[in-house]
Each structure stands twice: as C-alpha cells, then as structure tokens.
Scaffold this active site. Structure first.
Site, short mmCIF file in Angstrom:
data_model
loop_
_atom_site.label_atom_id
_atom_site.label_comp_id
_atom_site.label_asym_id
_atom_site.label_seq_id
_atom_site.Cartn_x
_atom_site.Cartn_y
_atom_site.Cartn_z
CE LYS A 11 1.70 2.29 4.05
NZ LYS A 11 2.22 1.00 3.65
CB THR A 55 -0.90 0.03 1.26
OG1 THR A 55 -1.63 -1.20 1.32
CG2 THR A 55 -1.86 1.20 1.20
CE LYS A 85 -5.10 -1.30 1.59
NZ LYS A 85 -5.51 -2.53 2.24
P1 NAD Z 1 6.22 -5.88 7.11
O1 NAD Z 1 6.96 -4.74 7.71
O2 NAD Z 1 5.94 -7.09 7.95
O3 NAD Z 1 7.00 -6.39 5.78
C1 NAD Z 1 7.73 -5.55 4.93
C2 NAD Z 1 9.02 -6.30 4.60
O4 NAD Z 1 9.78 -5.51 3.66
C3 NAD Z 1 9.92 -6.52 5.81
O5 NAD Z 1 10.22 -7.90 5.95
C4 NAD Z 1 11.18 -5.71 5.50
O6 NAD Z 1 12.38 -6.30 5.99
C5 NAD Z 1 11.15 -5.70 3.99
N1 NAD Z 1 11.94 -4.62 3.40
C6 NAD Z 1 12.02 -3.33 3.78
N2 NAD Z 1 12.86 -2.65 2.99
C7 NAD Z 1 13.30 -3.54 2.06
C8 NAD Z 1 14.21 -3.45 0.97
N3 NAD Z 1 14.79 -2.29 0.65
N4 NAD Z 1 14.45 -4.56 0.24
C9 NAD Z 1 13.86 -5.76 0.56
N5 NAD Z 1 13.01 -5.90 1.60
C10 NAD Z 1 12.74 -4.81 2.34
O7 NAD Z 1 4.87 -5.26 6.53
P2 NAD Z 1 3.56 -6.06 6.06
O8 NAD Z 1 2.57 -6.09 7.17
O9 NAD Z 1 3.98 -7.31 5.37
O10 NAD Z 1 2.98 -5.03 4.98
C11 NAD Z 1 3.53 -4.90 3.69
C12 NAD Z 1 2.66 -3.95 2.88
O11 NAD Z 1 1.33 -4.47 2.83
C13 NAD Z 1 2.55 -2.56 3.46
O12 NAD Z 1 2.58 -1.62 2.41
C14 NAD Z 1 1.20 -2.57 4.18
O13 NAD Z 1 0.61 -1.28 4.26
C15 NAD Z 1 0.41 -3.49 3.27
N6 NAD Z 1 -0.71 -4.18 3.91
C16 NAD Z 1 -0.55 -4.76 5.14
C17 NAD Z 1 -1.63 -5.41 5.74
C18 NAD Z 1 -1.49 -6.06 7.09
O14 NAD Z 1 -2.51 -6.41 7.69
N7 NAD Z 1 -0.28 -6.28 7.60
C19 NAD Z 1 -2.87 -5.45 5.08
C20 NAD Z 1 -2.99 -4.89 3.80
C21 NAD Z 1 -1.89 -4.24 3.25
#
Ligand code: NAD
Length: 290
Positions: A237, A87, A162
């Site tokens: 966010k 997102t 979204k």
């Molecule tokens: P998270 O923080 O658990 O995962 C993000 C991952 O990206 C981490 O493992 C981090 O180490 C990795 N990362 C960061 N910088 C990086 C880079 N430069 N290269 C490679 N990897 C890198 O977050 P999440 O909960 O998995 O969410 C991910 C996305 O999904 C976000 O944009 C969030 O808004 C969206 N989202 C989350 C949910 C939820 O319920 N968690 C629901 C819908 C959407």
C-alpha cells in the site's frame, strides 16, 4: 482534552486506550471494531466529535478518509483540529485540509511510524503537516501516543514524509534480503553476515533492528514464522502511494518502482499476503536467476 476518535482498529484502539489512560476524555466511533476500555462509544462519526477539541481519524485509506471527513467536518466545533493519523495519498490529505479550513477548522495530516507494537507502547513517531497552531494543540496528545512528533510543513507534508520513509524501508528490506540470499549461495554464515553488515556501511534499520533472517540479530518477525509485524500488503500500500505521488510530482524513483512491483507479485501471486514484509527473504532464497 476532549477527543473524538474515529477508526479503532489495530492501530486506533491502542492509541485511544493510551489517551484514556493519560486522563483524556475520548469518545469513539468505528463501523466494526469494539470500543477499547474507557472510550465512550457514539452511534455515528458525527456523534463522536460533538464538543471535541481534537478529532483523530485512523482509517484504512484516502477514499474512506474523504467520506468520513465530509460527515465530520460540519459536526465539529469551530477552531477544533481534525488530525488524520492514517496513511493516505497526499492529494486526499490536502483535499480534507482545504475542506476543514473552509469550515473554520484546522487540519493536520499526521501519519505514524512504529506499527501496532509502537501504538500499544506509546512510542510512535508522528510526522505532521498543517498549521503550526494545529500542531501545538495536538502535541500533548502526540506526546502520550508517541515518543517523537515532527512538524514537517504545510498540508500533505506529513504524508509526504511517511511515503518517502517507507519507500526507503521497502527498498532497503529487499536489498537486505537479497544480500542474505546471495550470501547463502556463496556459503557465508548468516550470523557472520549480520555481524559484518550491521557494523559496516551496509547497515540499516532493516538489518540492524528488524533483521529478516531467523535466529540472527534482535528479536523480529522472522523469529516468529514471519507473522506481522508490518504486513507485506501494508508495505505494498505504502509503495503504491509513493509511486502515485512520484508520478504526480514527476520524480524519477526507479528503485521505489521496482520495490512496488516485487511486493505486488509477492502479495498478489506468491502467497505473501498475511506475512510480514521481511518474508521477502524466504521468497528470494528459494529462487535462482531464471
Ligand atoms: P485496521 O483495518 O485495523 O483499522 C481501521 C479501522 O477503521 C477498522 O476498525 C475499520 O472498521 C474502521 N473503519 C473503516 N471505515 C470506517 C468508517 N467509515 N467509519 C469508522 N470506522 C471505519 O487498520 P490499522 O492497521 O489500524 O491501520 C490504520 C491506518 O494506519 C492505515 O492507514 C494504515 O496504513 C496505517 N498504519 C498502520 C500500521 C500497522 O502496522 N498496522 C503502521 C503504520 C500506519
């Protein structure tokens, strides 16, 4: 299909694991997180995308997406699809799509709804923006990771869908919580409140599926001490992204703006960080009008 997967956190790891289970060949990269079973680890983002037909990114925000995309795009095969499921702001999604197109690639912004539970169960909803041909290429992967994929339009349309959805969600959750808090003060039993509203015109996903009152309605984070679920800071966010987009588009969104302000106070000053976004109910029930 040969898939590169960048960002294997709470969402990315179960999504990639489902692709592996369905027989796809997945190579992954993350700066911190371990590789899920069956995902081959690469030593860099660029290394994970060599030869991939589709590259999926699942990253924290638009700034990180832009950095990662700048590294990935030159390493990707011509004609491959860069599909970002994070997102992020609409402007970042469109900027990445332009860079990808200039390099002979196709790009999709395809954020998801359904949270960590939906990612694990393979029941996410994908909302995608970008060329039809890119959507058709990635559709078999969406069908593995989710239950529904909607092609919403051109670049940025998925992110637009979204943040509009989540603006409604933030506003209706607050409205549902404040109605429960008012009902308490009027001496109305919470179960009766649920029985009426969930079958009347005040019904919503926040009330019917994700009821913020413990012990009422279907099982939800309220029944688990408001452990997320969908954390209040992630709602903040998304509400901030919707306000940023509304400012850019000159759209009047007073309820969205107020929801953003309430979640900001809740997360930053009132101990809401780390709680589910439905913990707006205990916040409101403690307060009076002053
Ligand atoms: P998270 O923080 O658990 O995962 C993000 C991952 O990206 C981490 O493992 C981090 O180490 C990795 N990362 C960061 N910088 C990086 C880079 N430069 N290269 C490679 N990897 C890198 O977050 P999440 O909960 O998995 O969410 C991910 C996305 O999904 C976000 O944009 C969030 O808004 C969206 N989202 C989350 C949910 C939820 O319920 N968690 C629901 C819908 C959407």
């Amino acid at each position: 299909m040969k898939v590169g997967f960048i960002g294997l956190g709470n969402m990315g790891a179960p999504m990639a694991a489902n692709l592996v289970k369905a027989g796809h060949d997945v190579t992954g990269y993350d700066v911190h997180a371990p590789m899920p079973e069956g995902v081959v680890g690469a030593i860099s983002a660029a290394g994970a995308v060599k030869g991939a037909e589709v590259v999926i990114t699942m990253l924290p925000n638009g700034a990180i997406l832009r950095d990662v995309a700048a590294e990935l795009i030159p390493a990707m095969e011509k004609g491959a699809v860069l599909c970002d499921c994070s997102t992020v702001d609409v402007a970042s999604a469109r900027a990445v799509a332009e860079q990808a197109a200039a390099a002979g690639l196709m790009a999709l912004d395809a954020p998801v709804s359904g949270g960590v539970g939906g990612a694990a169960a393979g029941t996410l909803t994908f909302m995608a923006g970008g060329p039809e041909a890119a959507f058709e290429t990635v559709k078999p992967l969406f069908d593995v990771m989710g239950r529904k994929a909607v092609h919403c339009g051109g670049a940025g349309a998925g992110q637009a869908a979204k943040i509009c959805n989540n603006m409604i969600l933030g506003v209706t959750m607050i409205a549902t919580c404040e109605a429960f808090a008012l009902a308490d003060k009027l001496g109305l039993d919470r179960q009766k409140m649920f029985d009426v509203v969930s079958t009347s015109s005040g019904q919503s996903w926040s009330m019917n599926t994700y009821c913020p009152a413990p012990g009422v309605g279907p099982q939800s984070p309220a029944d688990n001490d408001y452990k997320p679920g969908f954390a209040a800071e992630l709602m903040l966010k998304d509400l901030r992204l919707s306000q940023e987009a509304a400012e850019g588009a000159d759209a009047d969104t007073p309820m969205g703006a107020l929801a953003a302000l309430l979640y900001e106070r809740f997360v930053e000053d009132e101990g809401g960080r780390g709680l589910d976004f439905s913990a707006m109910l205990p916040r409101l029930e403690k307060r009076g009008r002053g």
